[in-house]
Design an enzyme around this catalytic site. Structure first.
Site, PDB file in Angstrom:
ATOM      1  N   LYS A  11      67.356  50.644  31.580  1.00  0.00           N
ATOM      2  CA  LYS A  11      68.819  50.833  32.311  1.00  0.00           C
ATOM      3  C   LYS A  11      68.590  50.611  33.747  1.00  0.00           C
ATOM      4  CE  LYS A  11      71.428  52.617  29.181  1.00  0.00           C
ATOM      5  NZ  LYS A  11      72.724  51.826  28.738  1.00  0.00           N
TER       6      LYS A  11
ATOM      7  N   ASP B  36      78.958  45.627  17.683  1.00  0.00           N
ATOM      8  CA  ASP B  36      77.984  46.472  17.299  1.00  0.00           C
ATOM      9  C   ASP B  36      77.004  45.947  16.229  1.00  0.00           C
ATOM     10  OD1 ASP B  36      76.162  49.131  16.334  1.00  0.00           O
ATOM     11  OD2 ASP B  36      77.870  50.191  17.591  1.00  0.00           O
TER      12      ASP B  36
ATOM     13  N   ASP C  75      74.677  41.475  17.550  1.00  0.00           N
ATOM     14  CA  ASP C  75      73.550  41.835  18.433  1.00  0.00           C
ATOM     15  C   ASP C  75      73.795  41.122  19.837  1.00  0.00           C
ATOM     16  OD1 ASP C  75      71.497  42.866  19.880  1.00  0.00           O
ATOM     17  OD2 ASP C  75      70.098  42.717  18.061  1.00  0.00           O
TER      18      ASP C  75
ATOM     19  N   THR D  47      75.356  64.223  27.177  1.00  0.00           N
ATOM     20  CA  THR D  47      76.607  64.456  26.503  1.00  0.00           C
ATOM     21  C   THR D  47      76.543  64.734  24.974  1.00  0.00           C
ATOM     22  OG1 THR D  47      77.400  62.773  28.249  1.00  0.00           O
ATOM     23  CG2 THR D  47      78.851  63.073  26.312  1.00  0.00           C
TER      24      THR D  47
ATOM     25  N   TYR E 284      63.488  52.995  27.630  1.00  0.00           N
ATOM     26  CA  TYR E 284      65.079  53.441  27.968  1.00  0.00           C
ATOM     27  C   TYR E 284      65.245  53.365  29.518  1.00  0.00           C
ATOM     28  CZ  TYR E 284      69.502  55.596  27.533  1.00  0.00           C
ATOM     29  OH  TYR E 284      70.951  56.106  27.406  1.00  0.00           O
TER      30      TYR E 284
END
Length: 325
Positions: free
Chosen positions: A164, A41, A66, A190, A160
């Site tokens: 993806k 992370d 990263d 979620t 985003y």
């Protein structure tokens, strides 16, 4: 269908974004199975607090790096072969889309390619965390995996959405051309403990406002819908896909569909708050409705969510109450 556990004691697993909300719960579950887990992370949105309870665990290593810059293979925990790689890294909230657009694009493109190369070299099972945002503002409801989506490629959410969608395309390219054992999970909304209170998503925002006695700010008319999934159910679904030989994409979430107004009112009631619901300008490209078709997850993985919205929201409110003091 029952999926046998494929990864457990003796297996090494890499989880990118491992100090984030959902990935940190996955790390817990994998450690509980007996896996040796390396969490990577860069802490742009993840927090060391989410995995602090594992700091002294002999089968857990946290590496600050990263993935967009590549894997730091000089680190001893990253030198040895992995049996599975879970690519969970990416800022994922509407607030992040505005603040970290380039970072989101990089982790979903070059970051994904770095991991695909490593998974191929290791002959590892590769699981890519995609999103219901791949469907955009859908014209099909509920959304099946065969639906190609309705995405604005240059809108404020596109960094985003398209990152993806690129990651999905790259994963399938490595699967088809290089024989990579790969899987894609499309994650629907979620929630649960370890969410950032200020991440801009509806549930942490509504809960934080309710606990502070502030007005609950619902976007638009509040009639837009989301299907909310408690994190424990999501983690179970992701691990079922990891253990399987399925490639997907496969939706994971629940069919508990609520309007944003209903969600806000439920949170006010469950938290015992005196907050009033107010309405603010709706952001552009905000999906009108969102609910997964879970047929594939049920038929291929035996997946069935079990946590009701009321139970999950109570647990999440309790967590935020402790965190906010």
């Amino acid at each position: 269908m029952k999926v046998a556990q494929r990864f457990g004691s003796g297996h090494r697993v890499l989880v990118t974004g491992g100090a984030g909300f959902v990935p940190s719960h996955l790390v817990d579950a994998l450690i509980g199975r007996g896996c040796t887990v390396v969490a990577l992370d860069n802490f742009v949105t993840g927090s060391k607090d989410n995995v602090a309870h594992l700091a002294e665990h002999p089968r857990f290593t946290l590496v600050e790096a990263d993935i967009s810059d590549g894997l730091p293979t000089h680190h001893p925990a990253l030198a040895a072969r992995f049996d599975a790689i879970l690519h969970m890294a990416s800022p994922a909230s509407p607030t992040d889309f505005a603040k970290l657009p380039v970072e989101i694009l990089r982790v979903g493109s070059v970051g994904t390619l770095h991991l695909l190369d490593r998974a191929t070299a290791d002959a590892a099972r590769f699981l890519m965390a995609s999103t219901s945002e791949a469907y955009g503002d859908p014209k099909e409801h509920p959304q099946r995996e065969t639906y190609w989506g309705n995405v604005n490629p240059i809108g404020v959410r596109s960094v985003y959405d398209e990152a993806k969608r690129f990651s999905e395309a790259a994963t399938m390219a490595y699967h088809r051309s290089r024989g990579l054992d790969a899987a894609i999970v499309r994650i629907f909304n979620t929630y649960g403990p370890r969410m950032r209170p200020d991440d801009g998503r509806a549930i942490p925002t509504f809960i934080s406002q309710a606990l502070r006695g502030e007005p609950i700010t619902v976007h638009g008319t509040g009639e837009q819908t989301r299907s909310i999934c408690y994190v424990d159910d999501l983690v179970r679904g992701i691990l079922l896909l990891l253990d399987s030989t399925e490639t997907g994409p496969i939706n994971c979430g629940t069919e508990h569909e609520l309007t944003m107004r209903q969600l806000a009112e439920t949170i006010v009631s469950l938290s015992g708050s005196t907050s009033q619901v107010t309405y603010v300008t709706r952001s552009s490209d905000d999906p009108e409705m969102r609910r997964p078709d879970l047929t594939l997850a049920r038929d291929l993985l035996g997946y069935q969510p079990t946590v009701s919205p009321e139970d999950g929201l109570r647990r999440t409110i309790d967590h935020f109450r402790d965190r906010l003091g």
